[in-house]
Structure formats: structure tokens, C-alpha cells
Design a protein around this motif. Structure first.
Motif, PDB file in Angstrom:
ATOM      1  N   ARG A   1      -3.969   1.868   1.045  1.00 22.13           N
ATOM      2  CA  ARG A   1      -3.059   1.653   2.179  1.00 22.13           C
ATOM      3  C   ARG A   1      -2.011   0.574   1.871  1.00 22.13           C
ATOM      4  O   ARG A   1      -0.818   0.761   2.113  1.00 22.13           O
TER       5      ARG A   1
ATOM      6  N   LYS B   1      -8.351   6.986   6.550  1.00 21.60           N
ATOM      7  CA  LYS B   1      -9.652   6.451   6.167  1.00 21.60           C
ATOM      8  C   LYS B   1     -10.650   7.585   6.003  1.00 21.60           C
ATOM      9  O   LYS B   1     -10.928   8.325   6.933  1.00 21.60           O
TER      10      LYS B   1
ATOM     11  N   GLU C   1      -9.566   3.656   2.105  1.00 20.36           N
ATOM     12  CA  GLU C   1      -8.510   4.113   3.002  1.00 20.36           C
ATOM     13  C   GLU C   1      -7.233   4.291   2.202  1.00 20.36           C
ATOM     14  O   GLU C   1      -6.878   3.437   1.389  1.00 20.36           O
ATOM     15  N   SER C   2      -6.548   5.398   2.419  1.00 22.12           N
ATOM     16  CA  SER C   2      -5.300   5.657   1.715  1.00 22.12           C
ATOM     17  C   SER C   2      -4.107   5.474   2.642  1.00 22.12           C
ATOM     18  O   SER C   2      -4.223   5.553   3.868  1.00 22.12           O
ATOM     19  N   TYR C   3      -2.974   5.254   2.024  1.00 22.87           N
ATOM     20  CA  TYR C   3      -1.716   5.092   2.748  1.00 22.87           C
ATOM     21  C   TYR C   3      -1.460   6.328   3.598  1.00 22.87           C
ATOM     22  O   TYR C   3      -1.478   7.453   3.109  1.00 22.87           O
ATOM     23  N   ASP C   4      -1.215   6.119   4.874  1.00 26.83           N
ATOM     24  CA  ASP C   4      -1.105   7.219   5.830  1.00 26.83           C
ATOM     25  C   ASP C   4       0.320   7.299   6.345  1.00 26.83           C
ATOM     26  O   ASP C   4       0.704   6.596   7.278  1.00 26.83           O
TER      27      ASP C   4
ATOM     28  N   GLU D   1       1.943   1.586   1.080  1.00 26.18           N
ATOM     29  CA  GLU D   1       3.006   1.176   1.997  1.00 26.18           C
ATOM     30  C   GLU D   1       4.114   0.441   1.254  1.00 26.18           C
ATOM     31  O   GLU D   1       5.297   0.591   1.559  1.00 26.18           O
TER      32      GLU D   1
END
Length: 254
Positions: free
Chosen positions: A176, A206, A212-215, A180
Motif C-alpha cells: 500500500r 487487504k 495489503e496492496s495498493y488499492d 501509493e
């Protein structure tokens, strides 16, 4: 879509430990892509998430032929997949290109592994690859890479200069924070410096308690029509690989 254009798609999804749920998401998105006229669809890094350490070809064919339950399947699929490694403790983080008959056309093993990361060090459970891969496809010459590779321009230069890549495919699962800050910038940089189209498919959100990855977008497909004649035009108008004495010229000559 112009007659000379080809439609490609990039999937964003949130993979979990529920393999069946991952399949259901993939199946729905493949159908949507096929209806939309997509000819090559890129799935994210580890699109099936954490499979058992076993023969990855078995699992990929399981996924693929489940996709093929509907007819016709005219897509070529590009996916990030965990492949069985050289020993019981290690995997390969692989990028697989599968043709429209279900046969594996090419396979690239991620060269640059994430390390010194607060979440995990990829080298603890992944063996790096060594070979760069560029392959012919209906959407041009494809250069295959994976996620953290994106930070290393020296990997991308040979894809373009020595192997004439026109489109770069990058399945990713950026964290995340780094996503970003860096993800879009790095993609644009690789496109500008290689004069290639870049197609990147991402994990999002998540997917367990630790990761958790960049959303940027919700689960779905980003679709674009690419025209390879644009690449030839750009490279003719700005021939950066042909400047006398430049490192690019020397690399192309090698």
C-alpha cells in the motif's frame, strides 16, 4: 476501435486464501473481457494467491480449463503464478503466457526479489530467475516482468533494445505505501524510456491480516485499445536508441 487496434485488458482483484473464490472472480472477469473483445488479458501477481507447493502446471491447467467451460475463449492469458521451486522451501514467482488453446507459450521467472521489507523478504521463500523473456503474440512483441522488477531500468532496456519488445506486461502486488508513492510513476517511466506500451495488472486491498496492496480501483478490468503503429511512429520521431555514442546505441549494437 480502429481496424489496426488490438484490445487488451488488465485485471485488478483481491486474491485470498480461498482458491475457489479466486477462481470465481477470475472466471467472471474472463467472461467480461471476452464479451468486450479483449484479445489478451493480464492477471495480477499471485492471482490465485497461496497455493500449496505442488506442480504449478497442474493448477494452472485446472484454472484454465475451468475458464474454457464457456465458448469461445479467444483470449490469451498473462498471469503471475507461484511455481514449484528447486526445493521444498522455495518457489518461483513466475509470469506465464498462455495461448488461446490452453498451452503455455512462455514463462518468465521474476529476477528481482523484494527484500529488506517490513512485511516479508521474498528471498526467504522464492528463488530468483535469471533469463529475460520476450515473446511474439497477437498484440506484438511482449516483454514479461513481475512487480519489483519495475524498479530496475537495466532489465527493461534489453527487452526493448536487444529483443524489440513493443508491449511490457507487469503483474504486480505493490504494498500500500510503496504503491501509493511509486507504482504509477515507475510504470510511466518504463514506458517513456523504452517507448513501449505498458500493461500492469494489480492486486488491490487487504487480502489477509498481514498483507495489503495498493488499492487504486475496485475489482474489475481496465481495457485499452493499442495500436502498434504508434510505437513505430514515436520511435521514428524520437529515435533515442540511435543517438551516436549513447549507451542505448551501444546496447542495441551488442
Amino acid at each position: 476501435m480502429a481496424a489496426s487496434s488490438i484490445r487488451v485488458g488488465a485485471v485488478q482483484m483481491t486474491s485470498t486464501n480461498d482458491i475457489e473464490a479466486n477462481f470465481n472472480t477470475c472466471s467472471r472477469l474472463v467472461k467480461e473481457a471476452s464479451i468486450a473483445g479483449v484479445k489478451l488479458l493480464c492477471f495480477p501477481e499471485a492471482f490465485s494467491f497461496e497455493l500449496p507447493r505442488c506442480d504449478f502446471l497442474f493448477y494452472f491447467r485446472f484454472y484454465y480449463f475451468r475458464f474454457a467451460d464457456f465458448d469461445p475463449l479467444t483470449l490469451i492469458a498473462s498471469v503471475g503464478f507461484k511455481e514449484k521451486g528447486p526445493d521444498d522451501k522455495h518457489l518461483y514467482n513466475s509470469h506465464v503466457l498462455v495461448d488461446d488453446t490452453g498451452n503455455i507459450k512462455s514463462l518468465y521467472r521474476k529476477i528481482h526479489l523484494l527484500y529488506r521489507n517490513m512485511v516479508y523478504e521474498e528471498s526467504n521463500f522464492t528463488t530468483p530467475g535469471h533469463d529475460i523473456v520476450v515473446v511474439d503474440s497477437p498484440v506484438g512483441r511482449l516483454g514479461l516482468t513481475v512487480c519489483y522488477d519495475l524498479r530496475f531500468p537495466k532489465l527493461y532496456q534489453p527487452l526493448w533494445l536487444q529483443h524489440d519488445a513493443q508491449v511490457l506486461f507487469v503483474p504486480v502486488a505493490f504494498t500500500r505505501v510503496t504503491g501509493e508513492a511509486h507504482w504509477e510513476i515507475l510504470l510511466r517511466a518504463r514506458a517513456i524510456e523504452t517507448q513501449c506500451y505498458v500493461v500492469a495488472a494489480a492486486q488491490a486491498g487487504k487480502y489477509n491480516e498481514k498483507r495489503e496492496s495498493y488499492d487504486r480501483l475496485s475489482t474489475g478490468i481496465a481495457i485499452v485499445d493499442i495500436d502498434l503503429s504508434n510505437i513505430a511512429s514515436v520511435r521514428t520521431r524520437m529515435p533515442i536508441s540511435e543517438i551516436k555514442g549513447s549507451p542505448c546505441e551501444k546496447q542495441r549494437s551488442n
